[in-house]
Design a protein around this motif. Structure first.
Motif, short mmCIF file in Angstrom:
data_model
loop_
_atom_site.label_atom_id
_atom_site.label_comp_id
_atom_site.label_asym_id
_atom_site.label_seq_id
_atom_site.Cartn_x
_atom_site.Cartn_y
_atom_site.Cartn_z
N LEU A 217 57.74 -42.45 62.95
CA LEU A 217 58.11 -41.50 64.01
C LEU A 217 56.91 -40.78 64.61
CD1 LEU A 217 61.39 -39.81 62.69
CD2 LEU A 217 61.13 -41.26 64.71
N ASP B 165 58.13 -42.42 68.39
CA ASP B 165 59.35 -41.61 68.43
C ASP B 165 60.27 -42.14 69.51
OD1 ASP B 165 61.23 -39.65 68.18
OD2 ASP B 165 60.00 -38.01 68.94
N GLU C 31 63.86 -44.81 70.67
CA GLU C 31 65.26 -45.06 70.35
C GLU C 31 65.43 -46.01 69.17
OE1 GLU C 31 67.33 -48.01 72.84
OE2 GLU C 31 65.75 -47.69 74.31
N HIS D 250 64.69 -44.39 65.75
CA HIS D 250 65.79 -43.48 65.38
C HIS D 250 67.05 -44.26 65.02
CE1 HIS D 250 64.06 -39.52 65.99
NE2 HIS D 250 63.48 -39.96 67.10
N PHE E 109 72.12 -37.31 63.18
CA PHE E 109 70.97 -36.75 63.90
C PHE E 109 70.14 -37.85 64.55
CE2 PHE E 109 66.39 -35.92 63.80
CZ PHE E 109 66.32 -34.87 64.70
N HIS E 110 69.80 -38.87 63.78
CA HIS E 110 68.93 -39.92 64.32
C HIS E 110 69.65 -40.78 65.35
CE1 HIS E 110 65.30 -39.20 62.04
NE2 HIS E 110 66.01 -39.06 60.94
N GLU F 212 71.96 -39.68 67.37
CA GLU F 212 71.99 -38.86 68.58
C GLU F 212 70.64 -38.88 69.28
OE1 GLU F 212 75.46 -35.56 67.50
OE2 GLU F 212 73.36 -35.11 67.07
N GLN F 213 69.56 -38.89 68.48
CA GLN F 213 68.22 -39.01 69.06
C GLN F 213 68.05 -40.35 69.77
OE1 GLN F 213 65.40 -36.75 69.06
NE2 GLN F 213 67.16 -35.42 68.73
N GLN G 64 69.77 -40.12 73.11
CA GLN G 64 69.02 -39.29 74.07
C GLN G 64 67.80 -40.03 74.61
OE1 GLN G 64 68.11 -35.46 72.36
NE2 GLN G 64 70.23 -35.10 71.74
N LYS G 65 67.19 -40.87 73.77
CA LYS G 65 65.95 -41.54 74.19
C LYS G 65 66.22 -42.92 74.78
CE LYS G 65 63.29 -39.19 70.59
NZ LYS G 65 62.39 -38.45 71.46
#
Length: 381
Positions: free
Chosen positions: A247, A251, A253, A256, A274-275, A277-278, A281-282
């Motif tokens: 990461l 960092d 998609e 994650h 959490f990951h 969702e990251q 977002q990415k």
């Protein structure tokens, strides 16, 4: 006596070299790689002998005076069409200039001069590959391999051509031959790991990449491969260790998403969510539907039905994959008291004509049940 003869021989050789250097200061400058001095000397001779022109071109090439070097190499070849060093140097010069057609021409001349020399076929293959003439590249690499089967460079080059053409098994067989020749070669290990990863032989991917430890700092591409391969052979902690460290450099998609999958297997839903969702977002890739679907599954397992419905809705919206609509109907069936919502979703799913027999059978059963349930509910009001 032998020692005296050896000393005399060295002494005579030294005198001969000294005399040669004095007779040709240009050669002395070449030996110490003082190309500027050597060039000035050969230019001062003002002759057009093949040897002089060649040495001038050689110095100009080394000094980065490509235009002048090219012109002199071409003059040399006009005088002596079979001068191999000049053809090699001129071909290399054209390669440096990215003039691949002319480089190819010089190397083909070499092939005609010496049709059993595998190096010349390899040069033709390399420049054809750079020029995007893939069929010619295949042909010349294959010729080079037939003349020298133990050339790892050729095996890797041919393997990469097959891999780029999505002929993974053929590529893998060539990388295996290279591996048999040198199982410690880093490039061989990485190329073979790549095809084994494509063939889903994750245990061997791990073994190959483990051989690079302490010798090479794997780039993010191979670290993701390493982490995912560990995950596939149930070495979850090792997968997480690699991916968490990754990461800092990558960092993205995919990192994650793989971490989300790893924490799912480790039964740590908070970190998994959490990951994932990251990853969402990415995400700028077609995989975003998959990320939302995985989030939907995790939320469903945690009885977070509202969030699961939202994630399955996004998964279907981004991907159009019918099963995500089915999963949304299932969770809606659990979450909403108003069963008409689930009923409509099951009907919408069946309208997609999905071929999954298990899902369609279940949806038909639930539609019959929900219709009866809704009818009975209205009758009791």
């Amino acid at each position: 006596m032998r020692r005296k003869l050896g000393l005399i021989t060295v002494w005579i050789f030294g005198i001969w070299c000294s005399g040669f250097t004095q007779a040709d200061p240009g050669q002395a400058a070449l030996e110490r790689q003082d190309f500027r001095t050597a060039l000035a000397y050969y230019q001062s001779l003002a002759d057009t002998q093949t040897t002089t022109l060649y040495r001038m071109a050689y110095c100009q090439n080394k000094l980065g005076q490509w235009k002048d070097a090219r012109e002199n190499y071409e003059r040399v070849i006009r005088q002596d069409t079979a001068m191999t060093p000049a053809l090699l140097q001129l071909g290399g010069l054209y390669e440096q200039e990215w003039n691949y057609p002319k480089a190819f021409l010089q190397y083909r001349r070499l092939v005609k001069l010496d049709p059993v020399n595998p190096t010349y076929y390899k040069l033709c293959g390399q420049v054809a590959e750079k020029a995007g003439i893939i069929l010619d590249a295949f042909h010349y690499y294959a010729q080079a391999r037939s003349l020298n089967p133990d050339d790892i460079d050729v095996l890797l080059s041919l393997g990469n051509l097959f891999a780029n053409n999505e002929q993974v098994k053929e590529a893998d067989s060539l990388f295996y031959l290279a591996f048999q020749l040198d199982s410690t070669n880093l490039q061989v290990l990485l190329q073979r790991a790549k095809t084994k990863y494509a063939l889903r032989d994750y245990a061997l991917v791990v073994k190959l990449l483990e051989r690079t430890r302490g010798r090479l700092d794997l780039n993010p591409y191979y670290q993701k491969m390493f982490g995912y391969a560990y995950l596939q052979i149930d070495s979850v902690d090792k997968a997480i260790h690699i991916l968490e460290n990754l990461l800092e450099k990558d960092d993205t998609e995919y990192t994650h998403y793989y971490l989300g999958m790893a924490y799912t297997v480790k039964e740590d839903p908070d970190k998994a969510i959490f990951h994932l969702e990251q990853a969402v977002q990415k995400s700028i890739s077609p995989n975003i539907g998959l990320y939302y679907a995985q989030l939907g599954l995790l939320c469903k397992q945690e009885n977070k039905w509202k969030e699961a419905i939202q994630n399955y809705d996004e998964a279907y919206a981004y991907s159009g994959v019918a099963k995500y609509l089915f999963f949304k109907a299932q969770v809606s069936d659990l979450y909403y008291k108003d069963k008409s919502i689930a009923l409509k979703l099951y009907q919408k799913y069946l309208a997609t004509a999905d071929a999954n027999v298990e899902y369609t059978s279940y949806a038909n059963d639930r539609i019959r049940y929900l219709k009866e349930f809704i009818h009975q509910s209205k009758s009791n009001q």
